[in-house]
Design an enzyme around this catalytic site. Structure first.
Site, PDB file in Angstrom:
ATOM      1  N   GLU A   1       1.430 -11.319   6.428  1.00  0.00           N
ATOM      2  CA  GLU A   1       0.734 -10.582   7.026  1.00  0.00           C
ATOM      3  C   GLU A   1       1.077 -10.642   8.630  1.00  0.00           C
ATOM      4  O   GLU A   1       0.818 -11.785   9.146  1.00  0.00           O
ATOM      5  CB  GLU A   1      -0.887 -11.194   6.737  1.00  0.00           C
ATOM      6  CG  GLU A   1      -1.400 -11.167   5.576  1.00  0.00           C
ATOM      7  CD  GLU A   1      -1.870  -9.715   5.091  1.00  0.00           C
ATOM      8  OE1 GLU A   1      -1.905  -8.735   5.825  1.00  0.00           O
ATOM      9  OE2 GLU A   1      -2.194  -9.541   3.853  1.00  0.00           O
TER      10      GLU A   1
ATOM     11  N   HIS B   1       0.908  -1.340  -0.027  1.00  0.00           N
ATOM     12  CA  HIS B   1       0.105  -0.080   0.174  1.00  0.00           C
ATOM     13  C   HIS B   1       1.029   1.302   0.144  1.00  0.00           C
ATOM     14  O   HIS B   1       2.200   1.221  -0.009  1.00  0.00           O
ATOM     15  CB  HIS B   1      -1.169  -0.102   1.227  1.00  0.00           C
ATOM     16  CG  HIS B   1      -1.748  -1.526   1.517  1.00  0.00           C
ATOM     17  ND1 HIS B   1      -2.609  -1.880   0.498  1.00  0.00           N
ATOM     18  CD2 HIS B   1      -1.506  -2.361   2.154  1.00  0.00           C
ATOM     19  CE1 HIS B   1      -2.971  -3.057   0.926  1.00  0.00           C
ATOM     20  NE2 HIS B   1      -2.353  -3.379   1.851  1.00  0.00           N
TER      21      HIS B   1
ATOM     22  N   HIS C   1       2.828  -6.788   5.040  1.00  0.00           N
ATOM     23  CA  HIS C   1       1.569  -6.563   5.135  1.00  0.00           C
ATOM     24  C   HIS C   1       1.256  -6.733   6.651  1.00  0.00           C
ATOM     25  O   HIS C   1       1.538  -7.456   7.261  1.00  0.00           O
ATOM     26  CB  HIS C   1       0.566  -7.177   4.370  1.00  0.00           C
ATOM     27  CG  HIS C   1       0.595  -6.567   2.862  1.00  0.00           C
ATOM     28  ND1 HIS C   1      -0.166  -5.897   2.263  1.00  0.00           N
ATOM     29  CD2 HIS C   1       1.511  -7.018   1.625  1.00  0.00           C
ATOM     30  CE1 HIS C   1       0.099  -5.905   0.902  1.00  0.00           C
ATOM     31  NE2 HIS C   1       1.171  -6.302   0.750  1.00  0.00           N
TER      32      HIS C   1
ATOM     33  N   GLU D   1      -1.747   0.509   8.336  1.00  0.00           N
ATOM     34  CA  GLU D   1      -0.773  -0.697   7.982  1.00  0.00           C
ATOM     35  C   GLU D   1       0.255  -0.106   6.955  1.00  0.00           C
ATOM     36  O   GLU D   1       1.236  -0.505   7.151  1.00  0.00           O
ATOM     37  CB  GLU D   1      -1.727  -1.529   7.154  1.00  0.00           C
ATOM     38  CG  GLU D   1      -0.996  -2.673   6.353  1.00  0.00           C
ATOM     39  CD  GLU D   1      -1.779  -3.623   5.510  1.00  0.00           C
ATOM     40  OE1 GLU D   1      -2.962  -3.225   5.218  1.00  0.00           O
ATOM     41  OE2 GLU D   1      -1.055  -4.201   4.866  1.00  0.00           O
TER      42      GLU D   1
HETATM   43 ZN    ZN Z   1      -1.873  -5.157   2.983  1.00  0.00          ZN
END
Ligand code: ZN
Length: 212
Positions: free
Chosen positions: A175, A6, A98, A43
């Site tokens: 993650e 992102h 992430h 995030e």
């Molecule tokens: Zn992400």
């Protein structure tokens, strides 16, 4: 190649990040905004901080580390470009960092590419080994449990992520925790934890490259 997922101002560039890009077996949005903790910690900020810590550790060990972005105040790059950056560099290892936004559960998981003929079949094997090395290193180094809400034993396999589908070099996503879970969010918001996360990911990369 380290890919902090992102970007901090994706939310302000909806037309650009919603543009569809080819992910090899379909199309998907160029990028997404990512998630955030209940107090607003994003995030994208977490991903960049851990990525920069990881890059510093790898460089200190003599490796060349490149990032897909080095600031958190822009948008993109698109997911196809994130894969292309690792491909152009002929990276020995690529990792996309992430944190998740699940409404239930906690813990971390590593995502490896499914073997898709003509697309990811050449990287599926080494990426699966990289996934196990990173899973083991992150669990040992951070103490975060395996995700309770997805995958199994801290691992998941997907065929719908452009960043994996388009990679020509061994690649995984991690993650690192669930930012929507208060326990995980408190960890991920701690700079000391992020240092441990980066050191763990560095150890996992070294394990993979040593072919242990
Ligand atoms: Zn992400």
């Amino acid at each position: 190649m380290i890919d902090p997922g992102h970007n901090g101002r994706n939310y302000a560039h909806t037309a650009e990040i919603n543009r569809l890009v080819d992910i090899g077996n379909g199309t998907k949005a160029c990028d997404t905004t990512g998630t955030s903790a209940s107090d607003g910690y994003t995030e994208s900020a977490y991903n960049l901080d851990v990525a920069q810590r990881l890059a510093a550790l790898l460089r200190a060990g003599g490796a060349t580390a490149i990032l897909t972005r080095t600031t958190d105040d822009g948008w993109g790059p698109c997911i196809d470009e994130r894969a292309a950056i690792g491909n152009r560099a002929h990276a020995a290892v690529a990792i996309s960092i992430h944190a998740d936004g699940s409404l239930t559960g906690r813990g971390f998981h590593v995502i490896e590419p499914a073997s898709i003929p003509g697309l990811t079949d050449a990287i599926a094997g080494p990426s699966a080994r990289l996934a196990v090395d990173e899973r083991d290193a992150y669990a040992q180094g951070t103490g975060v449990p395996y995700a309770t809400y997805i995958g199994h034993d801290g691992l998941d396999q997907r065929s719908d992520l452009g960043g994996l589908n388009l990679s020509k070099v061994p690649k995984v996503f991690i993650e690192c925790g669930n930012l929507r879970n208060p326990t995980d969010a408190a960890l991920l918001e701690s700079p000391a934890f992020r240092a441990r996360a980066a050191a763990s990911l560095s150890a996992g990369i070294q394990a993979f490259l040593s072919g242990r």
